[in-house]
Write a protein that holds these residues in place. Structure first.
Motif, PDB file in Angstrom:
ATOM      1  N   ASN A 191       0.823  -1.217   0.000  1.00 16.21           N
ATOM      2  CA  ASN A 191       0.000   0.000   0.000  1.00 16.21           C
ATOM      3  C   ASN A 191       0.852   1.260   0.000  1.00 16.21           C
ATOM      4  O   ASN A 191       0.530   2.239  -0.679  1.00 16.21           O
ATOM      5  CB  ASN A 191      -0.962   0.002   1.189  1.00 16.21           C
ATOM      6  CG  ASN A 191      -2.090  -0.981   1.020  1.00 16.21           C
ATOM      7  OD1 ASN A 191      -2.388  -1.426  -0.090  1.00 16.21           O
ATOM      8  ND2 ASN A 191      -2.717  -1.335   2.124  1.00 16.21           N
ATOM      9  N   PHE A 192       1.934   1.239   0.776  1.00 20.53           N
ATOM     10  CA  PHE A 192       2.820   2.405   0.811  1.00 20.53           C
ATOM     11  C   PHE A 192       3.366   2.716  -0.582  1.00 20.53           C
ATOM     12  O   PHE A 192       3.312   3.850  -1.047  1.00 20.53           O
ATOM     13  CB  PHE A 192       3.967   2.169   1.803  1.00 20.53           C
ATOM     14  CG  PHE A 192       5.015   3.238   1.762  1.00 20.53           C
ATOM     15  CD1 PHE A 192       4.801   4.452   2.391  1.00 20.53           C
ATOM     16  CD2 PHE A 192       6.206   3.038   1.076  1.00 20.53           C
ATOM     17  CE1 PHE A 192       5.761   5.451   2.343  1.00 20.53           C
ATOM     18  CE2 PHE A 192       7.173   4.031   1.017  1.00 20.53           C
ATOM     19  CZ  PHE A 192       6.951   5.244   1.663  1.00 20.53           C
ATOM     20  N   TRP A 193       3.908   1.699  -1.265  1.00 26.03           N
ATOM     21  CA  TRP A 193       4.510   1.926  -2.574  1.00 26.03           C
ATOM     22  C   TRP A 193       3.469   2.209  -3.653  1.00 26.03           C
ATOM     23  O   TRP A 193       3.735   2.972  -4.588  1.00 26.03           O
ATOM     24  CB  TRP A 193       5.415   0.770  -2.972  1.00 26.03           C
ATOM     25  CG  TRP A 193       6.682   0.782  -2.180  1.00 26.03           C
ATOM     26  CD1 TRP A 193       7.066  -0.100  -1.224  1.00 26.03           C
ATOM     27  CD2 TRP A 193       7.704   1.777  -2.248  1.00 26.03           C
ATOM     28  NE1 TRP A 193       8.270   0.276  -0.686  1.00 26.03           N
ATOM     29  CE2 TRP A 193       8.695   1.430  -1.304  1.00 26.03           C
ATOM     30  CE3 TRP A 193       7.896   2.931  -3.000  1.00 26.03           C
ATOM     31  CZ2 TRP A 193       9.839   2.180  -1.101  1.00 26.03           C
ATOM     32  CZ3 TRP A 193       9.042   3.678  -2.806  1.00 26.03           C
ATOM     33  CH2 TRP A 193       9.995   3.304  -1.869  1.00 26.03           C
ATOM     34  N   LEU A 194       2.288   1.630  -3.527  1.00 26.33           N
ATOM     35  CA  LEU A 194       1.221   1.951  -4.483  1.00 26.33           C
ATOM     36  C   LEU A 194       0.793   3.404  -4.336  1.00 26.33           C
ATOM     37  O   LEU A 194       0.511   4.086  -5.324  1.00 26.33           O
ATOM     38  CB  LEU A 194       0.032   1.007  -4.303  1.00 26.33           C
ATOM     39  CG  LEU A 194       0.251  -0.426  -4.777  1.00 26.33           C
ATOM     40  CD1 LEU A 194      -0.897  -1.327  -4.329  1.00 26.33           C
ATOM     41  CD2 LEU A 194       0.409  -0.472  -6.295  1.00 26.33           C
ATOM     42  N   LYS A 195       0.740   3.897  -3.092  1.00 27.19           N
ATOM     43  CA  LYS A 195       0.405   5.313  -2.867  1.00 27.19           C
ATOM     44  C   LYS A 195       1.522   6.225  -3.366  1.00 27.19           C
ATOM     45  O   LYS A 195       1.258   7.272  -3.951  1.00 27.19           O
ATOM     46  CB  LYS A 195       0.137   5.576  -1.379  1.00 27.19           C
ATOM     47  CG  LYS A 195      -1.172   5.023  -0.906  1.00 27.19           C
ATOM     48  CD  LYS A 195      -1.347   5.247   0.582  1.00 27.19           C
ATOM     49  CE  LYS A 195      -2.565   4.518   1.090  1.00 27.19           C
ATOM     50  NZ  LYS A 195      -2.684   4.592   2.545  1.00 27.19           N
TER      51      LYS A 195
END
Length: 189
Positions: free
Chosen positions: A171-175
């Motif tokens: 989720n962090f890298w997708l954001k």
């Protein structure tokens, strides 16, 4: 001298590309056998073996996801991010758990270099007359015990650590890449 590998249809395998390839590889002797054996025994231990598998996975699988021609660019990028996150988290947790289990088993198995507890060591190994054979059996036993112990522990850590950490990292890298908008956050949470 190599034997002639010619077959009936006139193809001579000695002049093929792979024969030329193997002849082009320089032949080197191992100068420092002790260092070579140390690296080999290190890679044979369960935790470094897991690290080697993780390095191999992260060097190939994300690229397959990213360059998948059957999906659009955003889907391929998101898939590569999820794959990379999963490999990184699972390799880190697996390495730590296997290393901890290896050290725990090492403490309670009578080893070749140190006098440890014999709690987890079978008597058949302890009664072995040949020191070399006993040490070889102890090493195999230690690796097997630590792997089995780590597999038992990882039944729990897969659900308690791997899955939540993989989701958070993904989720962090997708954001960060702008691929996860606020309406899709519930899907990955």
């Amino acid at each position: 001298m190599r034997t002639d590998l010619s077959v009936n249809n006139g193809i001579n395998f000695q002049s093929s590309w792979y024969d030329k390839f193997f002849k082009s590889i320089p032949q080197k002797d191992v100068n420092n056998v002790a260092q070579f054996n140390k690296v080999g025994s290190m890679l044979a231990s369960p935790h470094y073996n897991r690290l080697a598998l993780g390095v191999a996975a992260i060097s190939s699988q994300p690229f397959m996801d990213y360059f998948n021609p059957k999906v659009d660019r955003d889907t391929a990028t998101a898939s590569a991010i999820r794959t990379t996150s999963k490999i990184a988290v699972c390799t880190t947790v697996g390495f730590a758990v296997r290393g901890a289990c290896y050290n725990l088993v090492d403490k309670y198995v009578h080893g070749s270099e140190k006098e440890g507890s014999t709690l987890l060591t079978p008597n058949s190994i302890l009664q072995e007359k040949s020191k070399e054979l006993r040490n070889a059996k102890l090493k195999l036993h230690k690796n097997a015990m630590s792997t089995v112990t780590a597999l038992g522990v990882m039944l729990f850590t897969n659900f308690l650590l791997d899955a939540p950490l993989t989701t958070k990292v993904s989720n962090f890298w997708l954001k960060e890449t702008g691929l996860a908008n606020s309406s899709e956050e519930g899907i990955y949470a």
